[in-house]
Design an enzyme around this catalytic site. Structure first.
Site, short mmCIF file in Angstrom:
data_model
loop_
_atom_site.label_atom_id
_atom_site.label_comp_id
_atom_site.label_asym_id
_atom_site.label_seq_id
_atom_site.Cartn_x
_atom_site.Cartn_y
_atom_site.Cartn_z
N ASP A 110 0.82 -1.22 0.00
CA ASP A 110 0.00 0.00 0.00
C ASP A 110 0.85 1.27 0.00
O ASP A 110 2.02 1.26 0.40
CB ASP A 110 -0.91 0.03 1.24
CG ASP A 110 -2.09 -0.92 1.12
OD1 ASP A 110 -2.12 -1.70 0.16
OD2 ASP A 110 -2.96 -0.87 2.00
N HIS A 161 -6.05 3.21 -3.96
CA HIS A 161 -5.97 3.38 -2.50
C HIS A 161 -6.30 4.82 -2.10
O HIS A 161 -5.79 5.32 -1.10
CB HIS A 161 -4.57 3.01 -2.02
CG HIS A 161 -4.46 2.72 -0.55
ND1 HIS A 161 -5.41 2.01 0.16
CD2 HIS A 161 -3.49 3.06 0.36
CE1 HIS A 161 -5.03 1.91 1.43
NE2 HIS A 161 -3.88 2.54 1.58
N HIS A 165 -5.09 9.39 0.97
CA HIS A 165 -5.11 8.50 2.14
C HIS A 165 -5.92 9.07 3.31
O HIS A 165 -5.46 9.10 4.46
CB HIS A 165 -3.68 8.19 2.59
CG HIS A 165 -3.55 6.87 3.30
ND1 HIS A 165 -3.79 6.72 4.65
CD2 HIS A 165 -3.19 5.65 2.84
CE1 HIS A 165 -3.57 5.47 5.00
NE2 HIS A 165 -3.21 4.78 3.91
N HIS A 255 3.70 -2.47 3.15
CA HIS A 255 3.72 -1.11 2.61
C HIS A 255 5.02 -0.86 1.86
O HIS A 255 6.08 -1.36 2.25
CB HIS A 255 3.57 -0.07 3.73
CG HIS A 255 2.25 -0.14 4.43
ND1 HIS A 255 1.95 -1.08 5.39
CD2 HIS A 255 1.12 0.62 4.28
CE1 HIS A 255 0.71 -0.90 5.83
NE2 HIS A 255 0.19 0.12 5.16
#
Length: 287
Positions: A110, A161, A165, A255
Protein backbone atom coordinates in the site's frame (compact mmCIF):
# COMPACT_ATOMS: atom_id res chain seq x y z
CA UNK A 1 -31.86 12.94 -99.64
CA UNK A 2 -29.86 9.74 -99.40
CA UNK A 3 -31.48 6.66 -97.96
CA UNK A 4 -28.91 6.37 -95.08
CA UNK A 5 -29.69 9.85 -93.70
CA UNK A 6 -32.30 10.38 -90.98
CA UNK A 7 -34.98 12.97 -91.32
CA UNK A 8 -34.19 16.22 -89.53
CA UNK A 9 -37.04 15.77 -87.03
CA UNK A 10 -35.80 12.34 -85.93
CA UNK A 11 -32.23 13.63 -85.40
CA UNK A 12 -33.60 16.39 -83.18
CA UNK A 13 -35.55 13.90 -81.02
CA UNK A 14 -32.50 11.66 -80.56
CA UNK A 15 -30.29 14.60 -79.55
CA UNK A 16 -32.79 15.73 -76.94
CA UNK A 17 -33.01 12.16 -75.56
CA UNK A 18 -29.19 11.93 -75.38
CA UNK A 19 -28.98 15.22 -73.48
CA UNK A 20 -31.64 14.12 -70.99
CA UNK A 21 -29.87 10.77 -70.54
CA UNK A 22 -26.55 12.48 -69.79
CA UNK A 23 -28.24 14.75 -67.24
CA UNK A 24 -29.85 11.79 -65.46
CA UNK A 25 -26.60 9.82 -65.43
CA UNK A 26 -24.66 12.71 -63.87
CA UNK A 27 -27.36 13.22 -61.24
CA UNK A 28 -27.26 9.58 -60.16
CA UNK A 29 -23.46 9.57 -60.03
CA UNK A 30 -23.43 12.68 -57.84
CA UNK A 31 -26.06 11.13 -55.56
CA UNK A 32 -23.98 7.97 -55.19
CA UNK A 33 -20.95 10.05 -54.28
CA UNK A 34 -22.60 12.33 -51.77
CA UNK A 35 -25.05 9.87 -50.31
CA UNK A 36 -27.79 12.51 -50.38
CA UNK A 37 -31.28 12.59 -51.86
CA UNK A 38 -31.95 14.01 -55.32
CA UNK A 39 -32.61 17.77 -55.21
CA UNK A 40 -36.20 18.89 -55.42
CA UNK A 41 -37.04 21.65 -57.92
CA UNK A 42 -37.52 25.02 -56.28
CA UNK A 43 -39.97 26.28 -58.87
CA UNK A 44 -43.01 24.87 -60.68
CA UNK A 45 -42.58 21.48 -62.27
CA UNK A 46 -42.15 22.37 -65.95
CA UNK A 47 -40.46 20.24 -68.61
CA UNK A 48 -36.75 21.04 -68.99
CA UNK A 49 -35.91 22.30 -72.43
CA UNK A 50 -33.15 20.40 -74.23
CA UNK A 51 -30.07 21.97 -75.78
CA UNK A 52 -30.35 23.68 -79.15
CA UNK A 53 -30.20 21.47 -82.20
CA UNK A 54 -26.61 20.90 -83.22
CA UNK A 55 -25.11 21.94 -79.81
CA UNK A 56 -23.04 19.29 -77.96
CA UNK A 57 -24.81 17.72 -75.00
CA UNK A 58 -23.18 18.77 -71.70
CA UNK A 59 -24.19 17.88 -68.14
CA UNK A 60 -25.60 20.74 -66.09
CA UNK A 61 -23.17 22.70 -63.96
CA UNK A 62 -23.09 21.70 -60.28
CA UNK A 63 -20.93 22.09 -57.19
CA UNK A 64 -17.50 20.49 -57.44
CA UNK A 65 -17.05 17.72 -54.90
CA UNK A 66 -14.05 17.72 -52.64
CA UNK A 67 -12.17 14.39 -52.73
CA UNK A 68 -13.05 13.61 -49.13
CA UNK A 69 -16.76 13.93 -49.84
CA UNK A 70 -16.93 10.78 -51.92
CA UNK A 71 -14.28 8.57 -50.39
CA UNK A 72 -15.59 5.56 -48.58
CA UNK A 73 -15.94 6.23 -44.87
CA UNK A 74 -15.83 3.57 -42.12
CA UNK A 75 -19.30 2.58 -40.98
CA UNK A 76 -18.65 3.49 -37.35
CA UNK A 77 -22.23 4.53 -36.74
CA UNK A 78 -23.35 0.93 -37.16
CA UNK A 79 -20.39 -0.73 -35.40
CA UNK A 80 -21.12 -2.55 -32.12
CA UNK A 81 -20.16 -0.57 -29.00
CA UNK A 82 -16.83 -1.37 -27.37
CA UNK A 83 -17.23 -4.08 -24.77
CA UNK A 84 -17.37 -2.71 -21.23
CA UNK A 85 -16.97 -4.84 -18.17
CA UNK A 86 -20.16 -5.13 -16.13
CA UNK A 87 -20.18 -3.15 -12.90
CA UNK A 88 -19.69 -5.25 -9.77
CA UNK A 89 -22.42 -5.43 -7.13
CA UNK A 90 -22.33 -3.10 -4.14
CA UNK A 91 -20.69 -5.03 -1.32
CA UNK A 92 -21.42 -4.69 2.38
CA UNK A 93 -17.94 -5.83 3.39
CA UNK A 94 -14.60 -6.20 1.59
CA UNK A 95 -13.00 -9.42 0.54
CA UNK A 96 -10.55 -10.60 3.22
CA UNK A 97 -9.01 -13.45 1.29
CA UNK A 98 -9.07 -14.88 -2.21
CA UNK A 99 -10.16 -18.24 -3.51
CA UNK A 100 -7.72 -20.28 -5.51
CA UNK A 101 -6.40 -23.71 -6.27
CA UNK A 102 -4.01 -25.26 -3.80
CA UNK A 103 -1.70 -23.17 -1.64
CA UNK A 104 -2.23 -19.77 -3.26
CA UNK A 105 -1.48 -16.50 -1.48
CA UNK A 106 -1.49 -12.81 -2.39
CA UNK A 107 1.12 -10.24 -1.43
CA UNK A 108 -0.09 -6.63 -1.41
CA UNK A 109 1.67 -3.30 -0.86
CA UNK A 110 0.00 0.00 0.00
CA UNK A 111 0.60 3.75 -0.23
CA UNK A 112 3.13 3.90 -3.09
CA UNK A 113 4.71 4.16 -5.46
CA UNK A 114 7.73 5.56 -3.63
CA UNK A 115 11.04 5.85 -5.54
CA UNK A 116 12.96 5.07 -2.33
CA UNK A 117 11.42 1.62 -1.70
CA UNK A 118 9.14 0.50 -4.53
CA UNK A 119 11.99 -0.25 -7.01
CA UNK A 120 13.67 -2.61 -4.53
CA UNK A 121 10.39 -4.44 -3.92
CA UNK A 122 9.84 -4.75 -7.66
CA UNK A 123 13.35 -6.16 -8.12
CA UNK A 124 12.78 -8.82 -5.45
CA UNK A 125 9.44 -9.85 -6.95
CA UNK A 126 10.99 -9.96 -10.42
CA UNK A 127 13.89 -12.09 -9.18
CA UNK A 128 11.45 -14.77 -7.98
CA UNK A 129 8.99 -14.29 -10.87
CA UNK A 130 6.16 -13.40 -8.48
CA UNK A 131 3.16 -11.13 -9.12
CA UNK A 132 1.71 -8.92 -6.39
CA UNK A 133 -0.88 -6.19 -5.87
CA UNK A 134 0.02 -2.52 -5.40
CA UNK A 135 -2.70 -0.25 -4.00
CA UNK A 136 -1.43 3.17 -4.98
CA UNK A 137 -2.31 6.64 -3.79
CA UNK A 138 -3.15 9.05 -6.57
CA UNK A 139 -0.86 11.81 -5.32
CA UNK A 140 2.07 9.35 -5.37
CA UNK A 141 1.13 7.87 -8.75
CA UNK A 142 0.89 11.31 -10.33
CA UNK A 143 4.56 12.11 -9.60
CA UNK A 144 5.89 8.57 -10.21
CA UNK A 145 4.21 7.40 -13.43
CA UNK A 146 7.26 5.40 -14.52
CA UNK A 147 7.01 3.22 -11.42
CA UNK A 148 3.32 2.72 -12.13
CA UNK A 149 4.19 1.53 -15.63
CA UNK A 150 6.92 -0.73 -14.27
CA UNK A 151 4.37 -2.39 -11.97
CA UNK A 152 2.02 -3.05 -14.87
CA UNK A 153 4.81 -4.18 -17.21
CA UNK A 154 5.87 -6.79 -14.64
CA UNK A 155 2.33 -8.17 -14.47
CA UNK A 156 1.37 -6.77 -11.06
CA UNK A 157 -2.17 -5.62 -10.32
CA UNK A 158 -2.45 -1.87 -9.69
CA UNK A 159 -5.31 -0.98 -7.34
CA UNK A 160 -6.87 2.22 -6.03
CA UNK A 161 -5.97 3.38 -2.50
CA UNK A 162 -7.58 6.87 -2.73
CA UNK A 163 -5.77 10.07 -3.65
CA UNK A 164 -4.50 11.39 -0.31
CA UNK A 165 -5.11 8.50 2.14
CA UNK A 166 -7.96 10.04 4.18
CA UNK A 167 -10.30 8.34 6.62
CA UNK A 168 -13.25 7.63 4.31
CA UNK A 169 -16.11 7.52 6.87
CA UNK A 170 -15.35 11.14 7.81
CA UNK A 171 -15.79 12.37 4.24
CA UNK A 172 -18.87 13.53 2.38
CA UNK A 173 -19.86 11.25 -0.53
CA UNK A 174 -18.70 13.90 -3.02
CA UNK A 175 -15.25 13.92 -1.45
CA UNK A 176 -15.07 10.11 -1.47
CA UNK A 177 -15.93 10.22 -5.16
CA UNK A 178 -13.14 12.75 -5.75
CA UNK A 179 -10.60 10.65 -3.83
CA UNK A 180 -11.41 7.40 -5.64
CA UNK A 181 -12.33 8.88 -9.01
CA UNK A 182 -9.20 11.02 -9.33
CA UNK A 183 -6.98 8.05 -8.52
CA UNK A 184 -8.77 5.82 -11.02
CA UNK A 185 -8.33 8.56 -13.63
CA UNK A 186 -4.57 8.88 -13.12
CA UNK A 187 -4.17 5.09 -13.27
CA UNK A 188 -6.19 4.87 -16.48
CA UNK A 189 -4.32 7.76 -18.11
CA UNK A 190 -0.98 6.17 -17.23
CA UNK A 191 -1.71 2.50 -17.89
CA UNK A 192 -4.56 2.68 -20.40
CA UNK A 193 -7.18 0.96 -18.24
CA UNK A 194 -8.83 1.79 -14.90
CA UNK A 195 -8.21 -0.23 -11.73
CA UNK A 196 -10.53 -3.12 -10.89
CA UNK A 197 -9.72 -3.27 -7.15
CA UNK A 198 -9.57 -0.73 -4.35
CA UNK A 199 -8.67 -0.67 -0.70
CA UNK A 200 -9.90 1.90 1.81
CA UNK A 201 -7.15 3.68 3.77
CA UNK A 202 -6.79 2.26 7.29
CA UNK A 203 -9.26 -0.44 6.24
CA UNK A 204 -12.06 1.98 7.12
CA UNK A 205 -15.01 1.27 4.82
CA UNK A 206 -18.53 2.66 4.84
CA UNK A 207 -21.66 2.38 2.72
CA UNK A 208 -20.74 5.32 0.52
CA UNK A 209 -17.27 3.98 -0.25
CA UNK A 210 -18.74 0.60 -1.24
CA UNK A 211 -21.33 2.28 -3.48
CA UNK A 212 -18.90 4.68 -5.16
CA UNK A 213 -16.26 1.99 -5.60
CA UNK A 214 -18.80 -0.21 -7.38
CA UNK A 215 -19.90 2.69 -9.59
CA UNK A 216 -16.25 3.07 -10.64
CA UNK A 217 -16.09 -0.62 -11.52
CA UNK A 218 -13.96 -1.74 -8.57
CA UNK A 219 -14.18 -4.55 -6.03
CA UNK A 220 -13.08 -3.94 -2.41
CA UNK A 221 -10.15 -6.01 -1.12
CA UNK A 222 -8.87 -5.92 2.47
CA UNK A 223 -6.36 -8.41 3.91
CA UNK A 224 -5.97 -11.50 6.06
CA UNK A 225 -2.50 -10.91 7.55
CA UNK A 226 -1.38 -7.43 8.63
CA UNK A 227 2.40 -7.26 9.01
CA UNK A 228 2.09 -3.93 10.89
CA UNK A 229 5.29 -2.96 9.12
CA UNK A 230 4.27 0.70 9.34
CA UNK A 231 5.18 0.50 13.05
CA UNK A 232 8.75 -0.48 12.04
CA UNK A 233 8.92 -3.49 14.38
CA UNK A 234 12.07 -4.88 12.73
CA UNK A 235 12.48 -7.02 9.62
CA UNK A 236 12.61 -10.27 11.62
CA UNK A 237 9.22 -9.52 13.23
CA UNK A 238 7.67 -8.83 9.81
CA UNK A 239 9.07 -12.12 8.51
CA UNK A 240 7.65 -14.07 11.43
CA UNK A 241 4.19 -12.53 11.04
CA UNK A 242 4.03 -13.44 7.37
CA UNK A 243 5.24 -17.01 7.83
CA UNK A 244 3.01 -17.61 10.86
CA UNK A 245 -0.05 -16.31 9.01
CA UNK A 246 0.60 -18.08 5.71
CA UNK A 247 -2.20 -20.24 4.35
CA UNK A 248 -4.35 -20.87 1.26
CA UNK A 249 -6.17 -17.74 0.13
CA UNK A 250 -4.34 -15.43 2.54
CA UNK A 251 -3.82 -11.79 1.56
CA UNK A 252 -0.74 -10.21 3.17
CA UNK A 253 -0.64 -6.46 3.80
CA UNK A 254 2.69 -4.61 3.65
CA UNK A 255 3.72 -1.11 2.61
CA UNK A 256 6.09 0.36 0.05
CA UNK A 257 5.55 3.99 1.05
CA UNK A 258 4.23 6.24 3.82
CA UNK A 259 7.40 6.27 5.92
CA UNK A 260 10.65 4.38 6.32
CA UNK A 261 9.95 1.10 4.55
CA UNK A 262 13.50 -0.30 4.54
CA UNK A 263 12.39 -3.02 7.00
CA UNK A 264 9.59 -4.04 4.64
CA UNK A 265 12.07 -4.31 1.78
CA UNK A 266 14.48 -6.41 3.86
CA UNK A 267 11.71 -8.67 5.18
CA UNK A 268 10.40 -9.44 1.66
CA UNK A 269 13.83 -10.71 0.64
CA UNK A 270 13.62 -13.28 3.44
CA UNK A 271 10.00 -14.47 3.59
CA UNK A 272 9.32 -14.59 -0.17
CA UNK A 273 11.79 -17.41 -0.95
CA UNK A 274 10.66 -19.24 2.20
CA UNK A 275 7.03 -19.13 1.10
CA UNK A 276 7.98 -20.47 -2.31
CA UNK A 277 10.08 -23.22 -0.74
CA UNK A 278 7.09 -24.19 1.42
CA UNK A 279 5.02 -24.78 -1.71
CA UNK A 280 2.98 -21.57 -1.75
CA UNK A 281 1.96 -20.08 -5.07
CA UNK A 282 2.11 -16.27 -4.88
CA UNK A 283 -0.46 -14.94 -7.30
CA UNK A 284 -2.96 -12.13 -7.90
CA UNK A 285 -6.76 -12.27 -8.17
CA UNK A 286 -8.34 -12.17 -11.60
CA UNK A 287 -11.58 -10.57 -12.70
Amino acid sequence: MKTDQMPTGRRMVLRIAAALGATTTFGLFALERTGGAPPRPSGPAHPVAGPPVGAPARPPAGPRLAPSSYRLQPMTAHAPPRHRRALPPVRQRPFLRVSGVGRSMVLSFDDGPDPRYTPAILRTLRKHDVRAMFFVCGEMAAVNPDLLREMADDGHVVGNHSWSHPLMPRLRPSRIRDELGSTSDIIERTLGSPPLWYRAPYGAWNRHSFEIGAELGMEPLAWTVDTLDWKEPGAHVIVRRVLDGAGPGVVVLSHDAGGDRSQSVAALRVYLPELLAAGYHLTVPRR
